[in-house]
Write an enzyme that holds these catalytic residues in place. Structure first.
Site, PDB file in Angstrom:
ATOM      1  CB  CYS A   1      -1.359  -0.235   1.403  1.00  0.00           C
ATOM      2  SG  CYS A   1      -0.398  -0.393   2.262  1.00  0.00           S
TER       3      CYS A   1
ATOM      4  CB  CYS B   1      -3.050  -4.428   0.537  1.00  0.00           C
ATOM      5  SG  CYS B   1      -2.776  -2.704   2.190  1.00  0.00           S
TER       6      CYS B   1
ATOM      7  CE  LYS C   1      -2.860  -3.611   8.307  1.00  0.00           C
ATOM      8  NZ  LYS C   1      -1.504  -3.873   7.509  1.00  0.00           N
TER       9      LYS C   1
ATOM     10  NE  ARG D   1      -5.106   3.517   6.186  1.00  0.00           N
ATOM     11  CZ  ARG D   1      -5.934   2.374   6.664  1.00  0.00           C
ATOM     12  NH1 ARG D   1      -7.562   2.958   6.232  1.00  0.00           N
ATOM     13  NH2 ARG D   1      -5.957   0.790   6.764  1.00  0.00           N
TER      14      ARG D   1
ATOM     15  NE  ARG E   1      -5.768  -0.701   3.959  1.00  0.00           N
ATOM     16  CZ  ARG E   1      -4.349   0.558   3.023  1.00  0.00           C
ATOM     17  NH1 ARG E   1      -5.259   0.504   1.776  1.00  0.00           N
ATOM     18  NH2 ARG E   1      -3.710   0.841   2.929  1.00  0.00           N
TER      19      ARG E   1
ATOM     20  CD  GLU F   1      -7.725 -14.248   8.178  1.00  0.00           C
ATOM     21  OE1 GLU F   1      -6.566 -14.682   7.645  1.00  0.00           O
ATOM     22  OE2 GLU F   1      -8.026 -13.176   7.577  1.00  0.00           O
TER      23      GLU F   1
ATOM     24  CE  LYS G   1      -1.452  -2.351  11.495  1.00  0.00           C
ATOM     25  NZ  LYS G   1      -1.098  -2.690  10.459  1.00  0.00           N
TER      26      LYS G   1
ATOM     27  CB  SER H   1      -0.621   5.521  14.293  1.00  0.00           C
ATOM     28  OG  SER H   1      -1.760   5.212  13.476  1.00  0.00           O
TER      29      SER H   1
ATOM     30  CE1 TYR I   1       4.880   3.859  14.629  1.00  0.00           C
ATOM     31  CE2 TYR I   1       2.907   3.058  15.898  1.00  0.00           C
ATOM     32  CZ  TYR I   1       3.309   3.011  14.300  1.00  0.00           C
ATOM     33  OH  TYR I   1       2.927   2.714  13.087  1.00  0.00           O
TER      34      TYR I   1
HETATM   35  C1  PBG Z   1       0.757  -1.972   5.950  1.00  0.00           C
HETATM   36  C2  PBG Z   1       0.101  -1.152   7.156  1.00  0.00           C
HETATM   37  C3  PBG Z   1      -0.366  -0.496   7.653  1.00  0.00           C
HETATM   38  C4  PBG Z   1      -0.356  -0.424   9.038  1.00  0.00           C
HETATM   39  C5  PBG Z   1       0.812  -1.286   9.011  1.00  0.00           C
HETATM   40  N1  PBG Z   1       1.208  -1.862   7.783  1.00  0.00           N
HETATM   41  C6  PBG Z   1      -1.649   0.613   7.386  1.00  0.00           C
HETATM   42  C7  PBG Z   1      -3.299  -0.089   7.038  1.00  0.00           C
HETATM   43  O1  PBG Z   1      -3.236  -1.394   7.034  1.00  0.00           O
HETATM   44  O2  PBG Z   1      -4.051   1.315   6.672  1.00  0.00           O
HETATM   45  C8  PBG Z   1      -0.461   0.375  10.346  1.00  0.00           C
HETATM   46  C9  PBG Z   1       0.057   0.960  11.145  1.00  0.00           C
HETATM   47  C10 PBG Z   1       0.072   1.430  12.426  1.00  0.00           C
HETATM   48  O3  PBG Z   1      -1.941   2.269  12.144  1.00  0.00           O
HETATM   49  O4  PBG Z   1       0.051   1.959  13.655  1.00  0.00           O
HETATM   50  N2  PBG Z   1      -0.565  -2.987   5.284  1.00  0.00           N
END
Ligand code: PBG
Length: 326
Positions: free
Chosen positions: A119, A127, A199, A209, A221, A237, A252, A278, A317
């Site tokens: 992505c 992705c 995820k 993002r 997504r 999964e 996640k 994040s 982070y």
């Molecule tokens: C890539 C990816 C993402 C994150 C980690 N790898 C973004 C998404 O899926 O939109 C998010 C990590 C975060 O928010 O800290 N696919």
């Protein structure tokens, strides 16, 4: 029963650490690092205070700063010099992440994990591979099987550069198996796979993002990432990825999904990871900036809760800042 049974006896300063059931230490943490091919200088990421995108020339220095706090592992994300429909800069030998990995491997002793996704490298921000007319077709999907090849090529190119672990995050069915097979064929039997097995399609990824410039240009997504409503599906999964050879299974985001972390802990004997994303970072920072929450205390409590739920390792982070306190 009370008055004989008094749990408070075990809460004095002297005994608390002895009976503590979980703990967080620097060796549990993985720090995300953003390398950016479009800049010669470090650029602060506004929505993630304390984080920055660094040019390849600064990647090893950035990783050394992290290692000085006691955190030994990093996961790399890339912002490429250009994007196209097939995300070719994700699997280029001289791609931004591949170049950074070479530098880091040469100059530091860090454990290097490469995030494997398209992505950040596709002009449409999805992705994987999509149809040419996807933008005008509300029912478009990322083409699963064509995407597998590109993810496998990305993983192999990162391993060629020196990554010790690759972390597929595209939620493409079959991605762990395709990557495992491609790594083995390329002689990288010892490179491990950390699967983003579970995820969710989460609104907590917003600040990332911005940071990695990976927002979808249109659509969302939902047709490849998991529905936040689903808990049983997470086990499905994770089982698929374990069978395909994932060495570590990840959930996640982390905090809103601790039930899922606990489920995976109970069901699997492999290490469980959680990604404290994040948005989880940004919301504590925002509240602390207003004086509404104590940043350090809430960050530590968050990570301790992720450990308590059953995670062995956490991508966060907060890694650098907390490791300094621990
Ligand atoms: C890539 C990816 C993402 C994150 C980690 N790898 C973004 C998404 O899926 O939109 C998010 C990590 C975060 O928010 O800290 N696919």
């Amino acid at each position: 029963m009370y008055p004989t049974d008094r749990p408070r006896r075990l809460r004095t300063d002297g005994i608390r650490p002895l009976v503590g059931e979980s703990s967080v230490s620097a060796s549990d943490l993985v720090a995300p690092v953003f390398v950016d091919a479009t800049t010669d200088e470090r650029v602060p990421i506004e929505s993630m205070p304390g984080h920055e995108r660094v040019p390849v020339s600064e990647a090893a220095a950035r990783v050394e700063e992290i290692r000085e706090t006691g955190v030994e592992a990093v996961i790399l994300f890339g912002v490429p010099e250009s994007k196209d429909a097939k995300g070719t800069r994700a699997y280029a030998d001289d791609g931004v992440v591949q170049r950074a990995i070479r530098q880091i491997a040469a100059d530091t002793d860090a454990y290097v994990i490469g995030d494997v996704c398209l992505c950040e490298y596709t002009d449409h921000g999805h992705c994987g591979v999509i149809e040419d007319d996807a933008e005008t077709d509300p029912t478009f999907t990322v083409r699963n099987d064509e995407t597998l090849e590109l993810l496998a090529a990305t993983a192999v190119s990162q391993a060629d550069a020196g990554a010790e672990m690759v972390a597929p995050s595209a939620m493409t069915d079959g991605q762990v198996g395709a990557i495992r097979e491609a790594l083995d064929d390329a002689g990288h039997e010892d490179v491990a796979v950390l699967s983003y097995a579970v995820k969710y399609e989460s609104a907590f990824y917003g600040p990332f993002r911005d940071a990695a410039d990976g927002a979808p240009a249109f659509g969302d997504r939902r047709h490849y990432q998991m529905d936040p409503a689903n808990r049983r599906e997470a086990l499905r999964e994770a089982r698929i990825d374990a069978e395909e050879g994932a060495d570590v299974l990840m959930v996640k985001p982390a905090l809103p999904y601790l039930d899922v972390v606990a489920d995976l802990r109970r069901e699997f004997d492999r290490p469980i990871a959680a990604y404290n994303v994040s948005g989880e970072y940004a919301m504590l920072h925002a509240a602390a900036e207003k004086g509404w929450l104590d940043l350090e205390a809430t960050a530590l409590e968050s990570l301790l809760s992720v450990k308590r739920a059953g995670a062995d390792l956490i991508i966060t982070y907060f890694a650098e800042d907390l490791a300094e306190q621990l």
